[in-house]
Design an enzyme around this catalytic site. Structure first.
Site, PDB file in Angstrom:
ATOM      1  N   GLU A 264     -28.666  51.351 -11.793  1.00  0.00           N
ATOM      2  CA  GLU A 264     -28.495  49.975 -11.619  1.00  0.00           C
ATOM      3  C   GLU A 264     -27.731  49.322 -12.795  1.00  0.00           C
ATOM      4  OE1 GLU A 264     -32.737  49.173  -9.424  1.00  0.00           O
ATOM      5  OE2 GLU A 264     -32.386  48.777 -11.361  1.00  0.00           O
ATOM      6  N   PRO A 265     -26.762  49.818 -13.172  1.00  0.00           N
ATOM      7  CA  PRO A 265     -25.937  48.820 -14.301  1.00  0.00           C
ATOM      8  C   PRO A 265     -25.432  47.649 -13.926  1.00  0.00           C
ATOM      9  CG  PRO A 265     -24.298  50.618 -13.411  1.00  0.00           C
ATOM     10  CD  PRO A 265     -25.760  50.596 -12.571  1.00  0.00           C
ATOM     11  N   CYS A 334     -25.740  19.469 -29.058  1.00  0.00           N
ATOM     12  CA  CYS A 334     -26.543  18.863 -30.036  1.00  0.00           C
ATOM     13  C   CYS A 334     -27.935  19.640 -30.272  1.00  0.00           C
ATOM     14  CB  CYS A 334     -26.802  17.549 -29.797  1.00  0.00           C
ATOM     15  SG  CYS A 334     -25.399  16.418 -30.044  1.00  0.00           S
ATOM     16  N   TYR A 369     -24.059  38.247 -18.386  1.00  0.00           N
ATOM     17  CA  TYR A 369     -24.920  37.128 -18.997  1.00  0.00           C
ATOM     18  C   TYR A 369     -24.286  36.195 -19.685  1.00  0.00           C
ATOM     19  CZ  TYR A 369     -27.647  41.399 -17.598  1.00  0.00           C
ATOM     20  OH  TYR A 369     -28.079  42.369 -16.927  1.00  0.00           O
TER      21      TYR A 369
HETATM   22  C1  LIG Z   1     -31.255  43.203 -15.429  1.00  0.00           C
HETATM   23  C2  LIG Z   1     -31.321  44.566 -14.590  1.00  0.00           C
HETATM   24  C3  LIG Z   1     -30.687  45.673 -14.733  1.00  0.00           C
HETATM   25  C4  LIG Z   1     -29.403  45.825 -15.371  1.00  0.00           C
HETATM   26  O1  LIG Z   1     -29.540  45.779 -16.827  1.00  0.00           O
HETATM   27  P1  LIG Z   1     -28.235  46.002 -17.791  1.00  0.00           P
HETATM   28  O2  LIG Z   1     -28.605  45.873 -19.228  1.00  0.00           O
HETATM   29  O3  LIG Z   1     -27.274  44.746 -17.458  1.00  0.00           O
HETATM   30  O4  LIG Z   1     -27.552  47.225 -17.191  1.00  0.00           O
HETATM   31  C5  LIG Z   1     -30.825  46.825 -13.863  1.00  0.00           C
HETATM   32  N1  LIG Z   1     -31.959  46.799 -13.147  1.00  0.00           N
HETATM   33  C6  LIG Z   1     -33.101  45.776 -13.236  1.00  0.00           C
HETATM   34  C7  LIG Z   1     -34.188  45.831 -12.285  1.00  0.00           C
HETATM   35  C8  LIG Z   1     -32.688  44.561 -13.905  1.00  0.00           C
HETATM   36  O5  LIG Z   1     -33.499  43.658 -13.707  1.00  0.00           O
END
Ligand SMILES: *Cc1c(COP(=O)(O)O)cnc(C)c1O
Length: 411
Positions: A264-265, A334, A369
């Protein structure tokens, strides 16, 4: 590392055509990162589940879909955006943290896979669906992961996942309702480059998985570090992918059948593809330091102020490096909204090619982000977004107007 154009289009032309502040994304860079991932994990079926909280622009989601990358979402609204981009529910995994059960029901109704992260929701899931809907369970493996503590998610005190020490409780609920657990998941945190950390978390999960008999999926999460400057190493994806692949194949051999690996990148796929363009509004020479003020702030890119994150910053209007100056780069909000931080998370100054007011200032690594964490603080508009593909720059989010600020206000 300063780059003055993307796919042949000068950053200064983009700023001129679309105005600033502007998020710009390079589609080729995203495709390149997808292929690095595919070539790093080999020997079994792999699904890439893009963690889209990093960047949910519909054009980016469509690009992922066109490249056979699935989605990991963390809210019903991200799920809706995925469907809007053209995804089937079955290509989407919902990995929320501590949400009301109605959100789980919503995801199931859309055909998404749900990833459950506490015993209470697992119990409710069993009561509602018995053995008729399969799920994933998110485990907290109790590994530290090093790096910035603010973005680690698998250590003992993390709120995420069900503790690896609660296996008996999990199994009892699973057996009571006949819940079909088709996968186990863990996600260690963000900005991790050390192969050992991924290995440690994976082996904790593999050990845990032995007692679950119907698995089809192991999901090892994301968090792969990207380089933030010329001196900064990112994750060696070939090496880490190789380590994780071998460990996964060993696990499949001992489990007794081949499984599918999910990763899950978020950041890895989109961070480097993004550049944030702003304008130098003021060069303020103070007796102690020179401030470079730009026409944006923590309302548009909050990572430095929130996590002390490093962003490489350069003057896109001046390629002449023979005359440089040291600037503390600050926003126009600000609050103390400094953009220039060092690697230890302290505000610092950056050497930039000499800046004239009006110059275009570029911030690298802005694809992840960045926009998704932007707000309307100080009642300023959100930035516009542009995607560059096949040498053409296309607007993918228009600039806002006063209507966007007042739309839901009742007065
Ligand atoms: C945010 C998140 C990711 C991705 O993290 P990265 O640092 O952007 O790769 C993967 N899995 C889950 C469950 C997340 O919450």
């Amino acid at each position: 590392m300063a780059y003055y154009s993307i796919q042949g289009i000068p950053l200064t032309s983009l700023a001129k055509e679309f105005a600033t502040p502007l998020y710009v994304y390079d589609a080729d860079k995203i495709r390149e990162k997808i292929s690095v991932l595919r070539s790093s994990f080999q020997g079994f079926p792999l699904s890439i589940k893009y963690a889209c909280k990093a960047n949910t622009n519909l054009a980016i989601l469509r690009l992922m879909l066109a490249n056979k990358v699935d989605l990991d979402v963390v809210s019903p609204q991200e799920l809706e955006l995925g469907l809007m981009a053209g995804y089937e529910g079955s290509q989407i995994t919902f990995t929320p943290s501590g949400v009301d059960f109605s959100e789980i029901e919503f995801a199931v109704s859309k055909g998404a896979m749900v990833n459950l992260d506490n015993l209470s929701v697992l119990e409710k899931f069993g009561q509602a669906y018995g053995n008729s809907v399969s799920c994933l369970i998110r485990i907290k493996p109790h590994v530290f992961g090093g790096g910035n503590a603010k973005i680690m998610t698998a250590h003992p005190e993390s709120k995420f996942g069900i503790s690896i020490h609660q296996k008996e409780e999990i199994l009892a609920i699973v057996q009571r309702y006949g819940i079909q657990v088709s996968g186990l998941h863990q996600h260690t945190g963000s900005d991790i480059k050390d192969g050992k950390t991924f290995q440690q978390a994976a082996s904790a999960l593999f050990d845990f998985a032995k007692d679950f008999k119907d698995l089809e999926i192991i999901d090892l999460g994301g968090g792969f570090k990207v380089p933030y400057s010329p001196e900064d190493p990112g994750v060696d994806m070939q090496e880490v992918g190789g380590l994780m692949s071998r460990a996964f194949l060993d696990f499949c051999a001992s489990y007794g059948r081949p499984l599918r690996l999910w990763i899950e990148p978020g950041k890895f796929l989109v961070s480097e593809a993004g550049t944030f363009l702003a304008q130098a509004t003021v060069v303020k020479k103070d007796p102690i330091k020179t401030f470079l003020g730009i026409n944006t702030g923590l309302n548009h890119l909050i990572r430095p102020m929130m996590y002390g994150s490093y962003h490489y910053i350069f003057n896109a209007s001046n390629t002449n490096s023979s005359e440089q100056e040291n600037y503390r780069i600050v926003g126009n909000i600000c609050e103390t909204d400094t953009f220039s931080f060092d690697y230890d998370g302290n505000q610092n100054e950056r050497m930039l090619n000499k800046v004239q007011e009006g110059d275009v200032i570029a911030l690298a690594n802005a694809g992840a982000y960045g926009f998704t964490m932007a707000s309307h603080y100080n009642s300023r508009f959100l930035p516009a977004e542009v995607l560059i593909d096949q040498g053409k720059a296309v607007i993918i989010r228009k600039r806002e107007t006063l209507d966007d600020l007042t739309r839901n206000q009742v007065f």
